[in-house]
Design a protein around this motif. Structure first.
Motif, PDB file in Angstrom:
ATOM      1  N   ILE A   3      40.051 -31.096 -12.649  1.00 37.33           N
ATOM      2  CA  ILE A   3      39.660 -31.531 -11.311  1.00 37.33           C
ATOM      3  C   ILE A   3      40.912 -32.041 -10.614  1.00 37.33           C
ATOM      4  CG2 ILE A   3      38.282 -33.156  -9.993  1.00 37.33           C
ATOM      5  CD1 ILE A   3      36.283 -33.142 -12.286  1.00 37.33           C
ATOM      6  N   LEU A   4      41.295 -31.357  -9.562  1.00 33.03           N
ATOM      7  CA  LEU A   4      42.526 -31.678  -8.834  1.00 33.03           C
ATOM      8  C   LEU A   4      42.193 -32.109  -7.418  1.00 33.03           C
ATOM      9  CD1 LEU A   4      44.614 -28.623 -10.038  1.00 33.03           C
ATOM     10  CD2 LEU A   4      44.982 -30.998 -10.718  1.00 33.03           C
ATOM     11  N   PRO A   5      43.062 -32.913  -6.784  1.00 31.45           N
ATOM     12  CA  PRO A   5      42.814 -33.349  -5.400  1.00 31.45           C
ATOM     13  C   PRO A   5      42.609 -32.190  -4.440  1.00 31.45           C
ATOM     14  CG  PRO A   5      44.613 -34.609  -6.373  1.00 31.45           C
ATOM     15  CD  PRO A   5      44.285 -33.537  -7.359  1.00 31.45           C
ATOM     16  N   ILE A   6      43.248 -31.060  -4.728  1.00 34.39           N
ATOM     17  CA  ILE A   6      43.158 -29.925  -3.803  1.00 34.39           C
ATOM     18  C   ILE A   6      41.736 -29.393  -3.704  1.00 34.39           C
ATOM     19  CG2 ILE A   6      43.551 -27.977  -5.385  1.00 34.39           C
ATOM     20  CD1 ILE A   6      45.416 -28.563  -2.086  1.00 34.39           C
ATOM     21  N   ASN A   7      40.914 -29.662  -4.750  1.00 35.16           N
ATOM     22  CA  ASN A   7      39.533 -29.151  -4.755  1.00 35.16           C
ATOM     23  C   ASN A   7      38.732 -29.669  -3.565  1.00 35.16           C
ATOM     24  OD1 ASN A   7      40.103 -27.791  -7.073  1.00 35.16           O
ATOM     25  ND2 ASN A   7      39.070 -29.213  -8.446  1.00 35.16           N
ATOM     26  N   GLU A   8      39.075 -30.873  -3.089  1.00 36.90           N
ATOM     27  CA  GLU A   8      38.305 -31.473  -2.003  1.00 36.90           C
ATOM     28  C   GLU A   8      38.417 -30.684  -0.703  1.00 36.90           C
ATOM     29  OE1 GLU A   8      39.448 -35.520  -1.490  1.00 36.90           O
ATOM     30  OE2 GLU A   8      39.197 -36.041  -3.609  1.00 36.90           O
ATOM     31  N   ILE A   9      39.503 -30.013  -0.501  1.00 42.28           N
ATOM     32  CA  ILE A   9      39.676 -29.302   0.774  1.00 42.28           C
ATOM     33  C   ILE A   9      39.382 -27.810   0.650  1.00 42.28           C
ATOM     34  CG2 ILE A   9      41.307 -30.986   1.695  1.00 42.28           C
ATOM     35  CD1 ILE A   9      42.626 -27.679   0.447  1.00 42.28           C
ATOM     36  N   SER A  19      38.420 -16.499   8.997  1.00 39.04           N
ATOM     37  CA  SER A  19      38.585 -15.935  10.339  1.00 39.04           C
ATOM     38  C   SER A  19      39.992 -16.058  10.903  1.00 39.04           C
ATOM     39  CB  SER A  19      37.606 -16.618  11.312  1.00 39.04           C
ATOM     40  OG  SER A  19      37.840 -18.024  11.348  1.00 39.04           O
ATOM     41  N   GLN A  20      40.874 -16.861  10.286  1.00 37.58           N
ATOM     42  CA  GLN A  20      42.206 -17.054  10.875  1.00 37.58           C
ATOM     43  C   GLN A  20      43.199 -17.550   9.834  1.00 37.58           C
ATOM     44  OE1 GLN A  20      42.246 -20.421  13.693  1.00 37.58           O
ATOM     45  NE2 GLN A  20      40.199 -20.942  12.954  1.00 37.58           N
ATOM     46  N   ASN A  21      44.434 -17.698  10.283  1.00 33.74           N
ATOM     47  CA  ASN A  21      45.493 -18.222   9.422  1.00 33.74           C
ATOM     48  C   ASN A  21      45.313 -19.717   9.232  1.00 33.74           C
ATOM     49  OD1 ASN A  21      46.683 -15.650   9.449  1.00 33.74           O
ATOM     50  ND2 ASN A  21      47.855 -16.130  11.297  1.00 33.74           N
ATOM     51  N   ALA A  22      46.102 -20.296   8.310  1.00 30.33           N
ATOM     52  CA  ALA A  22      45.990 -21.732   8.052  1.00 30.33           C
ATOM     53  C   ALA A  22      47.320 -22.274   7.559  1.00 30.33           C
ATOM     54  CB  ALA A  22      44.897 -22.010   7.031  1.00 30.33           C
ATOM     55  N   VAL A  23      47.493 -23.590   7.766  1.00 28.09           N
ATOM     56  CA  VAL A  23      48.632 -24.333   7.228  1.00 28.09           C
ATOM     57  C   VAL A  23      48.075 -25.432   6.340  1.00 28.09           C
ATOM     58  CG1 VAL A  23      50.630 -25.775   7.755  1.00 28.09           C
ATOM     59  CG2 VAL A  23      50.039 -23.869   9.267  1.00 28.09           C
ATOM     60  N   LEU A  24      48.569 -25.517   5.120  1.00 25.53           N
ATOM     61  CA  LEU A  24      48.101 -26.526   4.172  1.00 25.53           C
ATOM     62  C   LEU A  24      49.259 -27.437   3.804  1.00 25.53           C
ATOM     63  CD1 LEU A  24      46.023 -27.730   2.195  1.00 25.53           C
ATOM     64  CD2 LEU A  24      46.757 -26.009   0.532  1.00 25.53           C
ATOM     65  N   VAL A  25      49.080 -28.736   4.036  1.00 22.16           N
ATOM     66  CA  VAL A  25      50.080 -29.730   3.665  1.00 22.16           C
ATOM     67  C   VAL A  25      49.500 -30.559   2.547  1.00 22.16           C
ATOM     68  CG1 VAL A  25      51.518 -31.641   4.430  1.00 22.16           C
ATOM     69  CG2 VAL A  25      51.015 -29.767   5.997  1.00 22.16           C
ATOM     70  N   ALA A  26      50.124 -30.464   1.377  1.00 15.87           N
ATOM     71  CA  ALA A  26      49.617 -31.180   0.198  1.00 15.87           C
ATOM     72  C   ALA A  26      50.788 -31.660  -0.630  1.00 15.87           C
ATOM     73  CB  ALA A  26      48.713 -30.275  -0.628  1.00 15.87           C
ATOM     74  N   PRO A 172      44.797 -23.913  12.212  1.00 14.54           N
ATOM     75  CA  PRO A 172      44.423 -25.272  11.803  1.00 14.54           C
ATOM     76  C   PRO A 172      45.353 -25.782  10.708  1.00 14.54           C
ATOM     77  CG  PRO A 172      42.515 -23.828  11.857  1.00 14.54           C
ATOM     78  CD  PRO A 172      43.703 -22.950  12.011  1.00 14.54           C
ATOM     79  N   VAL A 173      45.618 -27.092  10.724  1.00 16.38           N
ATOM     80  CA  VAL A 173      46.414 -27.743   9.691  1.00 16.38           C
ATOM     81  C   VAL A 173      45.466 -28.531   8.805  1.00 16.38           C
ATOM     82  CG1 VAL A 173      48.258 -29.380   9.184  1.00 16.38           C
ATOM     83  CG2 VAL A 173      48.423 -27.899  11.199  1.00 16.38           C
ATOM     84  N   ILE A 174      45.483 -28.235   7.530  1.00 17.03           N
ATOM     85  CA  ILE A 174      44.591 -28.885   6.570  1.00 17.03           C
ATOM     86  C   ILE A 174      45.444 -29.741   5.641  1.00 17.03           C
ATOM     87  CG2 ILE A 174      42.899 -28.500   4.733  1.00 17.03           C
ATOM     88  CD1 ILE A 174      42.389 -25.746   6.043  1.00 17.03           C
ATOM     89  N   GLY A 175      45.023 -30.990   5.436  1.00 18.73           N
ATOM     90  CA  GLY A 175      45.780 -31.902   4.591  1.00 18.73           C
ATOM     91  C   GLY A 175      45.036 -32.231   3.321  1.00 18.73           C
ATOM     92  N   SER A 176      45.793 -32.464   2.247  1.00 18.78           N
ATOM     93  CA  SER A 176      45.206 -32.814   0.969  1.00 18.78           C
ATOM     94  C   SER A 176      45.946 -33.992   0.378  1.00 18.78           C
ATOM     95  CB  SER A 176      45.277 -31.624   0.001  1.00 18.78           C
ATOM     96  OG  SER A 176      44.902 -32.011  -1.305  1.00 18.78           O
ATOM     97  N   LYS A 177      45.243 -34.778  -0.404  1.00 17.22           N
ATOM     98  CA  LYS A 177      45.867 -35.892  -1.112  1.00 17.22           C
ATOM     99  C   LYS A 177      46.583 -35.357  -2.341  1.00 17.22           C
ATOM    100  CE  LYS A 177      42.219 -39.128   0.269  1.00 17.22           C
ATOM    101  NZ  LYS A 177      41.138 -40.016  -0.210  1.00 17.22           N
ATOM    102  N   GLY A 178      47.494 -36.154  -2.849  1.00 17.38           N
ATOM    103  CA  GLY A 178      48.195 -35.772  -4.067  1.00 17.38           C
ATOM    104  C   GLY A 178      47.651 -36.515  -5.269  1.00 17.38           C
ATOM    105  N   GLN A 179      48.070 -36.081  -6.432  1.00 20.21           N
ATOM    106  CA  GLN A 179      47.703 -36.773  -7.660  1.00 20.21           C
ATOM    107  C   GLN A 179      48.978 -37.192  -8.345  1.00 20.21           C
ATOM    108  OE1 GLN A 179      44.460 -35.447 -10.418  1.00 20.21           O
ATOM    109  NE2 GLN A 179      46.178 -35.024 -11.794  1.00 20.21           N
TER     110      GLN A 179
END
Length: 830
Positions: A3-9, A19-26, A172-179
């Motif tokens: 189970i990793l923090p990235i799972n939440e997003i 439907s479109q491109n994305a930017v992920l900051v984690a 869209p910019v999607i953010g994730s927490k780190g572990q």
């Protein structure tokens, strides 16, 4: 799966990518690199198509693919595989390919539509690798014109997301927490005189004694790693820990040994470059020691050379390094700089595209059909000057034609996967039956120097490569240390290239062709001897051999490895080349130039015919029939260089010029004959009279009075005599010259006694300019300077008279000068 923090997003990310491109900051530790591709692999919008993930480093690409395969309970090469330079592990089942360097660009150039690929992921995009920038630009082109269904995902740990999101069509910019776990950070209290490597060794032993877990040490390059490793061995570290070097040039199995757990249970000290900053977890690390240094390539426009520079780490890179200590539990980070120094660190590493050699990029764009990088959208536009220089080099390598379009040879260069210079060399060598030695040279030049030799001759390295058994850990030649592991790797690379180019056989005496082959790759670094050890390069720069070098006496060399410092580059590797090889194989680059010039020593026009290779004069001979216009132009350049004094200025000519300056000063429409104007208009006023002349001696034939008069109209000639006469007849009857050297106040020097009877100052220039009278004693010494003769007679004359009567008692000094008889003698005659 863990189970990793990235799972939440993941739900949000899946929905966006539908439907479109994305930017992920984690941040590091979130699991983005290994979890995202697996989570997206079976999404309906992919419809069974592949996922391509671009990793900036080969080690990280292999490690990520291996980890994802383990999560699926498979071997690498089944559903998850990788493709890196010289190493591919995929199959017909592969759904996720982790690729690196230019692999994505090759895929795009081969199939612009990227058929069968539904998602391209750009991982660790904050590193701003030039390949990632180019890959993103080309992928956006594919998406815009060919594949609306293609999805792009940019992922990063430390990235200013807004510009990237805008480039991706306001994605869209999607953010994730780190572990990550807390990391205790230590700085130096103050700088000491000890060098960084000494401090690193001391800190390693301190950490081994005071902290548990394995240690990851960041150093700028392989050289520092080897030196630190040697010092650790000298100090007996074998009793405490196992040393594991980690840098890009090491074989894959050695790299794996550094990142995997030590099966013996002995503590591990990993000595790594920036390769270990991101994308992979080095198992067991609890302590990070950061030297604070990194090595980056830097391209110098003025030299056209790229050199590796050791610079201070950036804040973002330092944070990435520190994070390595907190991946598995609480950790410790030793930063070998002070807190004050940390404050002044740059926030981020500059994008590579702003400081790199853009030759490979320019060739890729040309293959895509783009001549001007401004035609497409970039996060950072490639510098125009550097890009232009790159295209100029590609022209010399025959990769672009005269219109700037890619040639068939240019496409061949791309297919080789080699750097354009080396690819051109190997392809040309194949035509000459010299492919084997060219592959060996390419392998040698693709790596750092494996022979710590004083002699810079590259043929020595080639001989070592061919004669030395890489299994023998020996010194060859005597006194010159060989890096055995590097030599082995170069041998393997040379053999791989030979196989790729068709198992090309070697040729007898092919070593004699090294200079010619390297000239194909480095035409701008062909050097011509100027003096012992000093050379002029084809690109116009100087280069120098340091120390006692046999090549210092070669007439021509090729220098593939030199620096860009100072006015003359230092040569690190070179080979000689014969003049006959240059004239035979560089005919299209050699041009003939007839030059007509002013020879300062001979004070004459000289004409030569030169055969030039760039800045180098290969051959010269006299030009028997130079163009008359060119001769005249060279003569004029000599006059400009020597000044107008080279012309035959007689007294009459000088006076005429002064009179013309006087008239120009006081009236409009008269020619300006100042030095500046005359030198700038030689072709107008002097040209008709100097045609056919070639030397200073011949210039003596000119009549400058006639030439200056030719600048005047008939009316001006008449007016010149009336309003700026050469002489003035004074009351005594003498005809005296007027001095026009100062156009503001022309001077008439005359004995005072000759002016008796003249009441007012004489004027010229239509009566506008009074002559400045220098009234002289009988001995012709000035006794008064005036422009108001009437005032002088009324006032000053009587004081002057007393003085003159005392000094010249025999002379005539009347009481009333206005009625006295003027005379040029002692007394007027009766």
């Amino acid at each position: 799966m863990n189970i990793l923090p990235i799972n939440e997003i993941l739900p949000e990310l899946k929905n966006v990518l539908n439907s479109q491109n994305a930017v992920l900051v984690a941040p590091p530790g979130s699991g983005k690199t290994t979890r995202i591709p697996l989570a997206l692999m079976d999404e309906p919008w992919l419809r069974g198509q592949k996922i391509i993930m671009l990793e900036p480093r080969r080690l990280a690409a292999r490690a990520a693919a291996r980890y994802m395969a383990q999560q699926l309970g498979e071997q690498v090469g089944e559903k998850v595989g990788y493709r890196v330079r010289f190493d591919t592990c995929i199959s017909s089942q592969t759904r996720i390919e982790v690729v690196t360097e230019g692999i994505l660009t090759r895929m795009l150039q081969t199939d612009q539509a990227l058929n069968g690929i539904g998602l391209v992921i750009f991982d660790e995009f904050h590193e701003r690798n030039i390949h990632a920038d180019l890959g993103l630009v080309l992928a956006l082109e594919t998406q815009s014109f060919l594949r609306e269904d293609l999805r792009l995902l940019v992922m990063s740990a430390t990235l200013s997301a807004e510009p990237v999101a805008e480039l991706l069509g306001n994605a869209p910019v999607i953010g994730s927490k780190g572990q990550t776990f807390p990391v205790e950070t230590h700085y130096l209290e103050r700088r000491t005189a000890e060098n960084t490597e000494t401090i690193v060794v001391e800190t390693i032993f301190h950490a081994l004694a005071n902290h548990a877990g394995d240690i990851l040490v960041f150093l700028p390059g392989a050289g520092e790693i080897r030196r630190v490793q040697a010092r650790l061995v000298e100090k007996g570290i074998a009793g405490f820990a196992h040393i594991a070097p980690l840098y890009a040039a090491l074989p894959a199995n050695v790299q794996d040994e550094a990142i995997l757990p030590n099966v013996t249970g002995v503590r591990k000290v990993v000595l790594a470059t920036s390769i270990a900053e991101t994308s992979l977890t080095v198992e067991g690390i609890r302590v990070v020691i950061d030297s604070g240094l990194m090595r980056v390539p830097h391209y110098l426009f003025r030299t056209g050379l790229t050199s590796l520079e050791t610079v201070r780490v950036t804040k973002s890179a330092a944070d990435q390094r520190r994070g390595r200590a907190g991946r598995l539990g609480p950790g410790i980070c030793y930063r070998l700089w002070t807190k004050q120094e940390h404050y002044y660190l740059e926030p981020d590493t500059a994008p590579e595209i702003l400081s790199a050699d853009l030759t490979p990029l320019a060739l890729e764009l040309a293959a895509w059909g783009i001549a001007d990088p401004s035609e497409v959208h970039w996060l950072d536009q490639p510098p125009a000057r550097t890009f232009s220089q790159a295209r100029e080099l590609l022209g010399k390598l025959e990769a672009l034609d005269s219109n700037g379009l890619i040639t068939g040879h240019g496409r061949q260069i791309l297919r080789t996967g080699l750097q354009p210079r080396l690819a051109h060399m190997v392809l040309r060598a194949m035509e000459l039956g010299l492919g084997a030695v060219a592959c060996e040279l390419a392998a040698i030049l693709s790596e750092r120097d494996f022979l710590q030799a004083v002699d810079v001759d590259l043929r020595l390295r080639l001989a070592v490569l061919r004669q030395l058994n890489p299994k023998d850990n020996q010194v060859w030649p005597p006194g010159q240390q060989l890096d055995i592991s590097l030599c082995r790797r170069i041998c393997r690379e040379a053999e791989r290239l030979k196989r790729e180019f068709g198992n090309v056989p070697g040729q007898p005496n092919d070593i004699e062709w090294c200079g010619c082959l390297l000239a194909f790759a480095y035409p701008d670094r062909i050097g011509q001897r100027r003096s012992n050890g000093k050379f002029l390069l084809e690109n116009g720069r100087g280069a120098v051999l340091v120390g006692d070098q046999p090549l210092a006496r070669a007439n021509y060399i090729v220098a593939p490895n030199l620096d860009g410092q100072g006015s003359e580059s230092r040569i690190f590797l070179a080979v000689p080349i014969e003049l006959e090889q240059l004239t035979d194989y560089f005919k299209r680059q050699i041009f003939t130039e007839a030059t007509v010039f002013w020879d300062e020593t001979a004070q004459s026009v000289r004409s030569r015919v030169y055969e030039r290779l760039g800045a180098l004069i290969i051959k010269e001979k006299p030009c028997l029939a130079p163009a008359p216009a060119a001769v005249l132009s060279a003569l004029f350049s000599g006059i400009v260089r020597e000044g107008l004094a080279i012309l035959p200025w007689s007294r009459a000519a000088r006076q005429l010029r002064q009179r013309l300056l006087f008239m120009h000063y006081w009236e409009q429409g008269w020619p300006d004959v100042t030095d500046e104007v005359l030198l700038g208009t030689l072709d107008t006023w002097l040209g008709p009279f100097a045609y056919g002349l070639t030397s200073r001696n011949e210039l003596e034939q000119l009549n400058l009075v006639t030439i200056l008069e030719s600048m005047l109209s008939w009316e001006q000639r008449q007016e010149l005599e009336r309003y700026a006469p050469t002489h003035f007849i004074v009351p005594s009857g003498q005809r005296l010259p007027i001095d026009y050297s100062n156009p503001d106040c022309p001077v008439l020097a005359v004995k005072l006694q000759e002016m008796f009877g003249l009441q007012a100052t004489p004027c010229i220039a239509r009566g506008k300019v009074p002559l400045t009278l220098h009234l002289l004693s009988p001995a012709r010494r000035p006794v008064q300077v005036t422009q108001d003769l009437a005032s002088f007679w009324r006032t000053t004359y009587f004081e002057v008279k007393k003085d003159l009567m005392g000094r010249y008692p025999k002379h005539y000094w009347p009481e009333d000068p206005l009625v006295a008889i003027p005379t040029s003698r002692v007394r007027p005659q009766g």
